[in-house]
Scaffold this motif. Structure first.
Motif, PDB file in Angstrom:
ATOM      1  N   TRP A   1       0.852  -1.190   0.000  1.00 43.66           N
ATOM      2  CA  TRP A   1       0.000   0.000   0.000  1.00 43.66           C
ATOM      3  C   TRP A   1       0.883   1.233   0.000  1.00 43.66           C
ATOM      4  CZ3 TRP A   1      -4.923  -0.166   3.569  1.00 43.66           C
ATOM      5  CH2 TRP A   1      -5.759  -1.213   3.136  1.00 43.66           C
ATOM      6  N   ASP A   2       0.409   2.282  -0.641  1.00 45.23           N
ATOM      7  CA  ASP A   2       1.151   3.534  -0.678  1.00 45.23           C
ATOM      8  C   ASP A   2       0.963   4.308   0.619  1.00 45.23           C
ATOM      9  OD1 ASP A   2       2.102   3.266  -3.393  1.00 45.23           O
ATOM     10  OD2 ASP A   2       0.036   3.632  -4.023  1.00 45.23           O
ATOM     11  N   GLU A   3       1.984   5.035   1.008  1.00 49.03           N
ATOM     12  CA  GLU A   3       1.913   5.851   2.217  1.00 49.03           C
ATOM     13  C   GLU A   3       0.917   6.996   2.056  1.00 49.03           C
ATOM     14  OE1 GLU A   3       3.218   5.485   5.149  1.00 49.03           O
ATOM     15  OE2 GLU A   3       4.567   3.799   4.797  1.00 49.03           O
ATOM     16  N   VAL A   4       0.828   7.522   0.843  1.00 49.81           N
ATOM     17  CA  VAL A   4      -0.128   8.591   0.544  1.00 49.81           C
ATOM     18  C   VAL A   4      -0.958   8.171  -0.658  1.00 49.81           C
ATOM     19  CG1 VAL A   4       1.339  10.405   1.473  1.00 49.81           C
ATOM     20  CG2 VAL A   4       1.548   9.785  -0.932  1.00 49.81           C
ATOM     21  N   GLU A   5      -2.159   8.688  -0.759  1.00 51.35           N
ATOM     22  CA  GLU A   5      -3.056   8.341  -1.859  1.00 51.35           C
ATOM     23  C   GLU A   5      -2.455   8.747  -3.190  1.00 51.35           C
ATOM     24  OE1 GLU A   5      -7.696   9.074  -3.266  1.00 51.35           O
ATOM     25  OE2 GLU A   5      -6.981   9.785  -1.309  1.00 51.35           O
ATOM     26  N   GLN A   6      -2.508   7.816  -4.147  1.00 50.20           N
ATOM     27  CA  GLN A   6      -1.902   8.047  -5.449  1.00 50.20           C
ATOM     28  C   GLN A   6      -2.945   8.481  -6.480  1.00 50.20           C
ATOM     29  OE1 GLN A   6       1.569   7.661  -6.139  1.00 50.20           O
ATOM     30  NE2 GLN A   6       1.547   7.612  -3.893  1.00 50.20           N
ATOM     31  N   GLN A   7      -2.496   9.244  -7.458  1.00 50.87           N
ATOM     32  CA  GLN A   7      -3.312   9.598  -8.611  1.00 50.87           C
ATOM     33  C   GLN A   7      -2.788   8.803  -9.806  1.00 50.87           C
ATOM     34  OE1 GLN A   7      -5.996  11.635  -8.460  1.00 50.87           O
ATOM     35  NE2 GLN A   7      -5.600  11.767  -6.235  1.00 50.87           N
ATOM     36  N   TYR A   8      -3.703   8.139 -10.515  1.00 51.73           N
ATOM     37  CA  TYR A   8      -3.302   7.272 -11.623  1.00 51.73           C
ATOM     38  C   TYR A   8      -3.633   7.932 -12.958  1.00 51.73           C
ATOM     39  CZ  TYR A   8      -2.936   3.878  -7.875  1.00 51.73           C
ATOM     40  OH  TYR A   8      -2.594   3.240  -6.709  1.00 51.73           O
ATOM     41  N   SER A   9      -2.711   7.828 -13.903  1.00 49.08           N
ATOM     42  CA  SER A   9      -2.890   8.482 -15.191  1.00 49.08           C
ATOM     43  C   SER A   9      -3.860   7.722 -16.096  1.00 49.08           C
ATOM     44  CB  SER A   9      -1.541   8.650 -15.894  1.00 49.08           C
ATOM     45  OG  SER A   9      -0.941   7.386 -16.150  1.00 49.08           O
ATOM     46  N   ARG A  10      -4.086   6.441 -15.816  1.00 48.37           N
ATOM     47  CA  ARG A  10      -5.033   5.656 -16.616  1.00 48.37           C
ATOM     48  C   ARG A  10      -6.371   5.595 -15.895  1.00 48.37           C
ATOM     49  NH1 ARG A  10      -2.683   3.255 -21.497  1.00 48.37           N
ATOM     50  NH2 ARG A  10      -4.716   2.258 -21.513  1.00 48.37           N
ATOM     51  N   SER A  11      -7.444   5.650 -16.667  1.00 48.43           N
ATOM     52  CA  SER A  11      -8.782   5.583 -16.070  1.00 48.43           C
ATOM     53  C   SER A  11      -9.256   4.139 -15.883  1.00 48.43           C
ATOM     54  CB  SER A  11      -9.782   6.333 -16.949  1.00 48.43           C
ATOM     55  OG  SER A  11      -9.845   5.759 -18.244  1.00 48.43           O
ATOM     56  N   GLU A  12      -8.653   3.201 -16.620  1.00 44.49           N
ATOM     57  CA  GLU A  12      -9.055   1.796 -16.520  1.00 44.49           C
ATOM     58  C   GLU A  12      -8.626   1.224 -15.168  1.00 44.49           C
ATOM     59  OE1 GLU A  12      -7.554   2.614 -20.786  1.00 44.49           O
ATOM     60  OE2 GLU A  12      -6.889   2.989 -18.731  1.00 44.49           O
ATOM     61  N   LYS A  13      -9.471   0.366 -14.618  1.00 44.48           N
ATOM     62  CA  LYS A  13      -9.178  -0.233 -13.314  1.00 44.48           C
ATOM     63  C   LYS A  13      -8.932  -1.732 -13.479  1.00 44.48           C
ATOM     64  CE  LYS A  13     -11.935   3.204 -10.864  1.00 44.48           C
ATOM     65  NZ  LYS A  13     -10.753   3.963 -10.396  1.00 44.48           N
ATOM     66  N   ALA A  14      -7.955  -2.238 -12.732  1.00 45.97           N
ATOM     67  CA  ALA A  14      -7.572  -3.644 -12.825  1.00 45.97           C
ATOM     68  C   ALA A  14      -7.855  -4.375 -11.516  1.00 45.97           C
ATOM     69  CB  ALA A  14      -6.093  -3.765 -13.181  1.00 45.97           C
ATOM     70  N   ILE A  15      -7.985  -5.685 -11.612  1.00 52.74           N
ATOM     71  CA  ILE A  15      -8.155  -6.548 -10.445  1.00 52.74           C
ATOM     72  C   ILE A  15      -6.984  -7.512 -10.405  1.00 52.74           C
ATOM     73  CG2 ILE A  15      -9.567  -8.343  -9.360  1.00 52.74           C
ATOM     74  CD1 ILE A  15     -12.005  -7.112 -10.634  1.00 52.74           C
ATOM     75  N   LEU A  16      -6.344  -7.629  -9.266  1.00 47.28           N
ATOM     76  CA  LEU A  16      -5.225  -8.547  -9.097  1.00 47.28           C
ATOM     77  C   LEU A  16      -5.686  -9.768  -8.319  1.00 47.28           C
ATOM     78  CD1 LEU A  16      -2.220  -9.114  -9.479  1.00 47.28           C
ATOM     79  CD2 LEU A  16      -1.783  -7.862  -7.368  1.00 47.28           C
ATOM     80  N   SER A  17      -5.549 -10.940  -8.924  1.00 50.53           N
ATOM     81  CA  SER A  17      -5.964 -12.198  -8.302  1.00 50.53           C
ATOM     82  C   SER A  17      -4.722 -13.034  -8.006  1.00 50.53           C
ATOM     83  CB  SER A  17      -6.910 -12.963  -9.246  1.00 50.53           C
ATOM     84  OG  SER A  17      -7.160 -14.268  -8.768  1.00 50.53           O
ATOM     85  N   VAL A  18      -4.372 -13.125  -6.728  1.00 53.33           N
ATOM     86  CA  VAL A  18      -3.168 -13.849  -6.325  1.00 53.33           C
ATOM     87  C   VAL A  18      -3.461 -14.713  -5.106  1.00 53.33           C
ATOM     88  CG1 VAL A  18      -1.611 -12.054  -7.177  1.00 53.33           C
ATOM     89  CG2 VAL A  18      -2.412 -11.972  -4.809  1.00 53.33           C
ATOM     90  N   GLN A  19      -2.575 -15.658  -4.851  1.00 54.26           N
ATOM     91  CA  GLN A  19      -2.594 -16.388  -3.593  1.00 54.26           C
ATOM     92  C   GLN A  19      -1.663 -15.638  -2.630  1.00 54.26           C
ATOM     93  OE1 GLN A  19      -2.156 -20.751  -4.209  1.00 54.26           O
ATOM     94  NE2 GLN A  19      -2.475 -20.314  -6.381  1.00 54.26           N
ATOM     95  N   PHE A  20      -1.864 -15.854  -1.357  1.00 56.46           N
ATOM     96  CA  PHE A  20      -1.080 -15.094  -0.374  1.00 56.46           C
ATOM     97  C   PHE A  20       0.218 -15.827  -0.084  1.00 56.46           C
ATOM     98  CE2 PHE A  20      -0.648 -13.041   3.967  1.00 56.46           C
ATOM     99  CZ  PHE A  20      -0.341 -11.808   3.426  1.00 56.46           C
ATOM    100  N   THR A  21       1.223 -15.578  -0.927  1.00 57.61           N
ATOM    101  CA  THR A  21       2.528 -16.230  -0.829  1.00 57.61           C
ATOM    102  C   THR A  21       3.623 -15.175  -0.981  1.00 57.61           C
ATOM    103  OG1 THR A  21       2.782 -16.610  -3.212  1.00 57.61           O
ATOM    104  CG2 THR A  21       1.554 -18.292  -1.947  1.00 57.61           C
ATOM    105  N   PRO A  22       4.865 -15.510  -0.592  1.00 61.96           N
ATOM    106  CA  PRO A  22       5.960 -14.558  -0.797  1.00 61.96           C
ATOM    107  C   PRO A  22       6.126 -14.146  -2.254  1.00 61.96           C
ATOM    108  CG  PRO A  22       6.629 -16.235   0.775  1.00 61.96           C
ATOM    109  CD  PRO A  22       5.304 -16.684   0.216  1.00 61.96           C
ATOM    110  N   ARG A  23       5.962 -15.095  -3.169  1.00 60.35           N
ATOM    111  CA  ARG A  23       6.129 -14.764  -4.584  1.00 60.35           C
ATOM    112  C   ARG A  23       5.024 -13.837  -5.076  1.00 60.35           C
ATOM    113  NH1 ARG A  23       9.113 -18.706  -8.723  1.00 60.35           N
ATOM    114  NH2 ARG A  23      11.137 -18.586  -7.693  1.00 60.35           N
ATOM    115  N   ALA A  24       3.819 -14.014  -4.549  1.00 67.58           N
ATOM    116  CA  ALA A  24       2.724 -13.122  -4.929  1.00 67.58           C
ATOM    117  C   ALA A  24       3.004 -11.704  -4.450  1.00 67.58           C
ATOM    118  CB  ALA A  24       1.409 -13.638  -4.351  1.00 67.58           C
ATOM    119  N   ILE A  25       3.563 -11.572  -3.257  1.00 68.08           N
ATOM    120  CA  ILE A  25       3.922 -10.246  -2.749  1.00 68.08           C
ATOM    121  C   ILE A  25       5.019  -9.635  -3.616  1.00 68.08           C
ATOM    122  CG2 ILE A  25       4.977  -8.999  -0.824  1.00 68.08           C
ATOM    123  CD1 ILE A  25       3.566 -10.914   1.072  1.00 68.08           C
ATOM    124  N   MET A  26       6.013 -10.439  -3.978  1.00 69.37           N
ATOM    125  CA  MET A  26       7.076  -9.951  -4.853  1.00 69.37           C
ATOM    126  C   MET A  26       6.494  -9.484  -6.186  1.00 69.37           C
ATOM    127  SD  MET A  26      10.288  -9.358  -5.419  1.00 69.37           S
ATOM    128  CE  MET A  26      11.351 -10.315  -4.345  1.00 69.37           C
TER     129      MET A  26
END
Length: 208
Positions: free
Chosen positions: A77-102
């Protein structure tokens, strides 16, 4: 936790910190993974560990692996709220593992992908999951699935079905391509090519 007898310290926090503070980033992950539960459930110990090794978030206990302060310390997570240049939104689907965090950390720093706002629901049955699916579809966004060596989780498989039913573009990559890259470079090229082509192909795309 090796090196310090908790009884010799004033409290469990001090016992954990005495050891963690004296351990470099290369060894703190294994140390924390094998630590006593009182260390893994102590906010101060977890924060100290995450600032050295963000991947140790996987081993945090007591709900701290979903705690906003800990997620910020890990860099997810970012320390401060970010502004994104793209309007499209994505969903990240991962398992909770060290490699997923990386993967997520590298994703956040990719020169193209970092411009997308990404939602990471904890589970397909998250009450907001369908909302995020629809939001992503409405903004011409996409879903990213990260497949671990053992395959997709049952939650990811259900998420695939729900995404396809919603007509959402899904990109699938894996953690088998190496710890430094973990498929992010190939994913970035694939997503960019999809937008350059006009986003006509809504079939699931396996980046590998």
């Amino acid at each position: 936790m090796g090196g310090v007898n908790p009884k010799e310290a004033v409290n469990p926090e001090e016992a954990g910190l005495q050891t963690l503070d004296g351990t470099d980033w290369e060894g703190v992950g294994d140390l924390f993974k094998n630590a006593q539960d009182y260390v893994k459930e102590n906010r101060t110990c977890v924060l100290v560990t995450l600032r050295k090794d963000p991947l140790s978030l996987v081993y945090a206990g007591g709900g701290l692996n979903y705690d906003p302060e800990c997620l910020k310390a890990s860099g997810l997570w970012d320390e401060v709220e970010q502004q994104y240049s793209r309007s499209e939104k994505a969903i990240l689907s991962v398992q909770f593992t060290p490699r997923a965090i990386m993967f997520a950390l590298i994703f956040k720093n990719d020169c193209f992908l970092k411009d997308f706002e990404v939602c990471n629901p904890s589970h397909w049955c998250d009450p907001d999951f369908r909302f995020h699916l629809q939001q992503s579809k409405d903004t011409l966004g996409f879903m990213i699935q990260v497949e671990e060596t053992q395959g997709l989780s049952s939650s990811q498989e259900i998420g695939t079905e729900m995404g396809m039913e919603a007509g959402l573009k899904i990109f699938r990559t894996s953690t088998d391509s190496g710890y430094e890259n973990i498929g992010v470079h190939g994913l970035s090229k694939g997503v960019k090519a999809w937008y350059d082509s006009g986003c006509a192909n809504k079939n699931l795309e396996d980046i590998g």
